[in-house]
Design an enzyme around this catalytic site. Structure first.
Site, short mmCIF file in Angstrom:
data_model
loop_
_atom_site.label_atom_id
_atom_site.label_comp_id
_atom_site.label_asym_id
_atom_site.label_seq_id
_atom_site.Cartn_x
_atom_site.Cartn_y
_atom_site.Cartn_z
N SER A 66 41.69 30.30 40.81
CA SER A 66 42.95 31.73 42.35
C SER A 66 42.58 32.53 41.92
O SER A 66 42.55 33.53 42.90
CB SER A 66 44.23 31.09 41.62
N ASN A 67 41.88 33.21 40.54
CA ASN A 67 41.24 34.10 40.84
C ASN A 67 40.44 34.19 41.63
O ASN A 67 39.56 35.54 42.36
CB ASN A 67 40.95 34.68 38.84
N MET B 123 36.06 28.81 30.63
CA MET B 123 36.81 28.17 29.36
C MET B 123 36.27 27.54 28.27
O MET B 123 35.76 26.99 27.80
CB MET B 123 37.76 27.14 29.11
N ARG B 124 34.60 28.75 27.98
CA ARG B 124 33.31 28.98 26.87
C ARG B 124 32.67 30.13 26.19
O ARG B 124 32.82 31.11 27.28
CB ARG B 124 32.88 28.39 27.87
N LEU C 233 30.78 32.80 24.93
CA LEU C 233 29.65 32.21 25.49
C LEU C 233 28.77 33.02 24.75
O LEU C 233 28.74 33.78 23.19
CB LEU C 233 29.04 33.60 26.95
N ASN D 133 36.12 40.62 32.09
CA ASN D 133 36.70 38.76 31.47
C ASN D 133 38.47 39.01 31.78
O ASN D 133 38.71 40.52 32.27
CB ASN D 133 36.17 38.53 29.95
N HIS E 249 41.78 38.28 31.23
CA HIS E 249 42.41 37.32 29.81
C HIS E 249 43.88 37.33 30.03
O HIS E 249 44.77 38.57 30.46
CB HIS E 249 42.16 37.75 28.45
N GLU F 82 31.89 39.61 20.78
CA GLU F 82 33.60 39.01 19.85
C GLU F 82 34.01 38.29 21.20
O GLU F 82 34.83 39.09 22.29
CB GLU F 82 34.62 39.93 19.16
N ASP G 151 37.47 38.05 23.76
CA ASP G 151 38.43 38.69 23.87
C ASP G 151 38.96 39.97 23.04
O ASP G 151 40.27 40.27 23.05
CB ASP G 151 39.85 37.90 23.67
C1 GRF Z 1 43.89 32.97 34.88
O1 GRF Z 1 44.77 32.83 33.80
C2 GRF Z 1 42.97 33.38 33.40
O2 GRF Z 1 43.00 35.13 32.97
C3 GRF Z 1 42.47 32.93 32.69
O3 GRF Z 1 42.18 31.30 32.75
C4 GRF Z 1 43.10 31.39 34.09
C5 GRF Z 1 42.56 30.77 35.53
O4 GRF Z 1 42.98 30.66 36.33
N1 GRF Z 1 41.17 33.30 31.69
P1 GRF Z 1 41.83 30.06 38.16
O5 GRF Z 1 41.20 29.26 37.58
O6 GRF Z 1 41.60 31.41 38.41
O7 GRF Z 1 43.18 30.36 39.02
#
Ligand code: GRF
Length: 232
Positions: free
Chosen positions: A14-15, A91-92, A94, A108, A110, A144, A146
């Site tokens: 979605s982002n 979700m990994r 780096l 990033n 977060h 490090e 986040d």
């Molecule tokens: C978001 O909440 C982002 O902040 C986090 O993972 C989520 C990803 O959402 N790192 P999407 O895949 O962009 O919908």
């Protein structure tokens, strides 16, 4: 010149969609040329396909145990020759080499007000802690997790009857504004990482002042505003 942007994602996307919408609306001097995922089933890849963006999958399961994932990811990202790499739900963790190769060009998003709640389950942890304000952060990536220099944050109130889903949705709506905004700044040269610190170079006035404060819980409307009696 349009900045070349590569987006890394693992899930919903979605982002990515918010970024593409802002680019379509002419709000960003850049274009997403490549999307790379570590999960072949990531729905975000479909958003990229629909927009005609080149995609690559570096399947972490295929590289498990071989220690070749980081090199493969590095090669896939290099294909896009990016000016900016955006982690949008990637979700990994780096590899340090990857991070230093893209230093100052790696953002990033977060879902918490860092440095609170790095890592996973941020909304659940915010609710458990009883905070009244929560939100999201865009930051430059350092090795490090986040913990890199913060570019911008968006805050929302935590409401009394919130559950994880409601709170996540409220934060996500802000993410969808914050990420395009900061990417736009980066592409215009309004924000950069210099000697490990975030530098802003906005040309005009920016909005500031007490009216920007988010106070949560908001006082009942019937209460007299306290600030009127306090000299400034
Ligand atoms: C978001 O909440 C982002 O902040 C986090 O993972 C989520 C990803 O959402 N790192 P999407 O895949 O962009 O919908």
């Amino acid at each position: 010149m349009l900045a070349r942007i590569t987006v890394l994602l693992s899930g919903r996307g979605s982002n990515l969609a918010a970024l593409l919408a802002a680019i379509d609306a002419g709000g960003i001097d850049g274009s997403v040329t490549h999307v790379v995922s570590n999960r072949p089933e990531a729905p975000g890849l479909r958003i990229a396909h629909a927009a005609g963006i080149a995609t690559a999958v570096v399947d972490q399961r295929a590289h498990a145990g071989a220690g070749t994932f980081d090199a493969a990811l590095g090669a896939a990202v290099s294909q896009g020759e990016p000016d900016l790499v955006v982690l949008a739900g990637f979700m990994r963790v780096l590899a340090e080499g990857f991070v230093s190769a893209h230093e100052g060009r790696l953002l990033n998003i977060h879902p918490s007000l860092l440095p609170l709640y790095p890592g996973l389950h941020t909304h659940r942890r915010a609710l458990a802690a009883g905070v009244r304000v929560h939100g999201c952060t865009v930051h430059f990536v350092t090795p490090e997790v986040d913990a890199g220099p913060i570019v911008a944050q968006g805050a929302v109130p935590v409401l009394p009857d919130d559950d994880e889903g409601r709170l996540a949705a409220r934060v996500l709506a802000v993410e969808h504004r914050l990420l395009p905004m900061t990417v736009g700044w980066f592409c215009r040269g309004d924000v950069a990482l210099e000697a490990g610190r975030v530098r802003f170079r906005f040309s005009g006035e920016t909005e500031t002042g007490p009216s920007m404060a988010l106070i949560s819980p908001a006082p009942p409307r019937t209460e007299a505003p306290l600030s009127r009696s306090i000299p400034r």
